[in-house]
Scaffold this active site. Sequence first.
Site, PDB file in Angstrom:
ATOM      1  N   GLU A 101     142.270  60.919 114.287  1.00 24.40           N
ATOM      2  CA  GLU A 101     143.613  61.488 114.398  1.00 24.40           C
ATOM      3  C   GLU A 101     143.552  62.795 115.198  1.00 24.40           C
ATOM      4  OE1 GLU A 101     145.830  59.958 110.412  1.00 24.40           O
ATOM      5  OE2 GLU A 101     144.644  61.751 110.093  1.00 24.40           O
TER       6      GLU A 101
ATOM      7  N   ASP B 248     149.604  69.013 109.375  1.00 24.73           N
ATOM      8  CA  ASP B 248     149.089  69.365 110.705  1.00 24.73           C
ATOM      9  C   ASP B 248     149.884  70.424 111.473  1.00 24.73           C
ATOM     10  OD1 ASP B 248     148.166  66.914 109.840  1.00 24.73           O
ATOM     11  OD2 ASP B 248     148.591  65.856 111.697  1.00 24.73           O
TER      12      ASP B 248
HETATM   13  C1  FRU Z   1     146.986  63.807 110.259  1.00 28.01           C
HETATM   14  C2  FRU Z   1     148.175  62.869 110.275  1.00 28.01           C
HETATM   15  C3  FRU Z   1     148.539  62.491 111.689  1.00 28.01           C
HETATM   16  C4  FRU Z   1     149.996  62.138 111.586  1.00 28.01           C
HETATM   17  C5  FRU Z   1     150.471  63.129 110.551  1.00 28.01           C
HETATM   18  C6  FRU Z   1     151.532  62.607 109.633  1.00 28.01           C
HETATM   19  O1  FRU Z   1     146.895  64.590 109.129  1.00 28.01           O
HETATM   20  O2  FRU Z   1     147.904  61.726 109.491  1.00 28.01           O
HETATM   21  O3  FRU Z   1     147.756  61.453 112.248  1.00 28.01           O
HETATM   22  O4  FRU Z   1     150.659  62.279 112.803  1.00 28.01           O
HETATM   23  O5  FRU Z   1     149.350  63.486 109.768  1.00 28.01           O
HETATM   24  O6  FRU Z   1     152.023  63.624 108.805  1.00 28.01           O
END
Ligand code: FRU
Length: 501
Positions: A209, A27
Amino acid sequence: MTAVTTTHPETFRPALHYTARNTWLNDPNGLIHHQGVYHLYYQNNPFGNTWGNMSWGHATSENLSAWTEQPVAIACDEQEDIFSGSIVFDSQNSSGFGTATAPPLVAVYTSAYKNASPLHGVQAQSLAYSLDGGFTWEKYAGNPVLTRNSANFRDPKVFRYDGGAVSYWVMAAVEAEDYKVVLYKSEDLKTWEHLSDFGPANATGGIWECPDLFALPVDGNPQELKWVLTVNLNPGGPNGGSAGQYFTGDFDGVTFTSDSTITSGAQDPDRLQEYHWLDWGRDYYAAVSFSDAPDGRRIMIGWMNNWDYANQIPTSPWRSPMSLPRELSLATVGGRTRLVQNVVEEAVCRGEVPAVQSGPIHLAGETRPIPAATGTVQLIEADFTTGTAEEFGLIVRGSGTEGTRIGINPAQGRLILDRTASGDTGFHDGFPSVDTAPINALDGRYRLKIYVDHCSVEVFAQHGELVLTDLIFPDKTSTGVSIYAHGGSATLESLTITPLI
Ligand code: FRU
């Protein structure tokens, strides 16, 4: 399907998209424009090229085009992983981390507590601050600042809400497994008060998310603002796996009220096509927007990968690119407000001269190569009108055996991206795919703007009302572009192909 096992993996490193030099990323985090610099932080494994040791990597750019990788900004330790979040410029020093004359940048991130922590298993929101414009960060000693004793409370996106008489910080985060965006407010970024919840609504085929919440003018009218709530979900995307959806509506400083909710509660699988998707492809996830972008622009970047096969894509020593930055706007289309996305011009515009400029070309039951158009990094702009063809379109990154087909089936009203013969597809069963999205002619035309890079295609259709992004892993010798009309006729009214390197 051709396996390209002999290709050196660096073949796939994009020319236009950000990748970490030799590590994993997912992300985008903490996107902010500050003191003339765009900061792109991101979920990063500083020690490898698969997911793990989650820390915030960092890159900077002055133009959204050329990025410089910086040292890791916020590192995991034995107690916590640093999950996704955002950064704000605390110009009034409300947090007290800086001074009135040297106010801080404040990062709000998710502490994912590990076994060594007394809070193990909990995800809660924490702060770090920077007094040198975002290059070095100090974790706040009072962390976490907001907990719900939940294992799935994460991804805080913080912004300043200015409601005329009132002004405060607002956080949008998720209770991922409850399909809820949870909203909080704060005066100082340290003490948070619950405002309201949104969801479940529309797509709930996977956990929610990385939310974002912002206002945009409708049809360019600054007097008419609408709020947009974006939320990513995994899996449950329209073509499988990770994807992002959006809602339009209003935010009064307390509650987000959606005017685009089709189903509340459990999703209706038959209505997946009607939900509003940020991108219909398989490789645009965890998208969030910049804070403080100049001129009020709303610029968004997504992670160009899919959790279905993210750790297996055949690249090394790096793994996963970011998408091109997109500028967002709202337009009324068919009586409904829709998000319109277009690649930020300066991210790809380097004064290139088109290699091909032609049209109209009448096609009838044929596939026609465009020899002058060969390339691996290019912008293809194609406007079609339909005749009797069942399907028409283009094949990019083609060779005798490989090619990525981008077509329109006008009778079915579908945009199609077929990557089953795109190159190396054998690294994961879920990768070879034919991905589709609903499309209607606009003034009788189908307009495609396609950004091709060494491992991706991003298709912006109908002026950016519809986007479809997919990774591909073609051989470096697959450079051909062809146009086709199958089962009848179609006209390519205009075709412009511009090399981008
Ligand atoms: C989304 C996610 C988020 C989390 C991060 C962990 O891709 O699962 O929810 O904060 O990646 O790397």
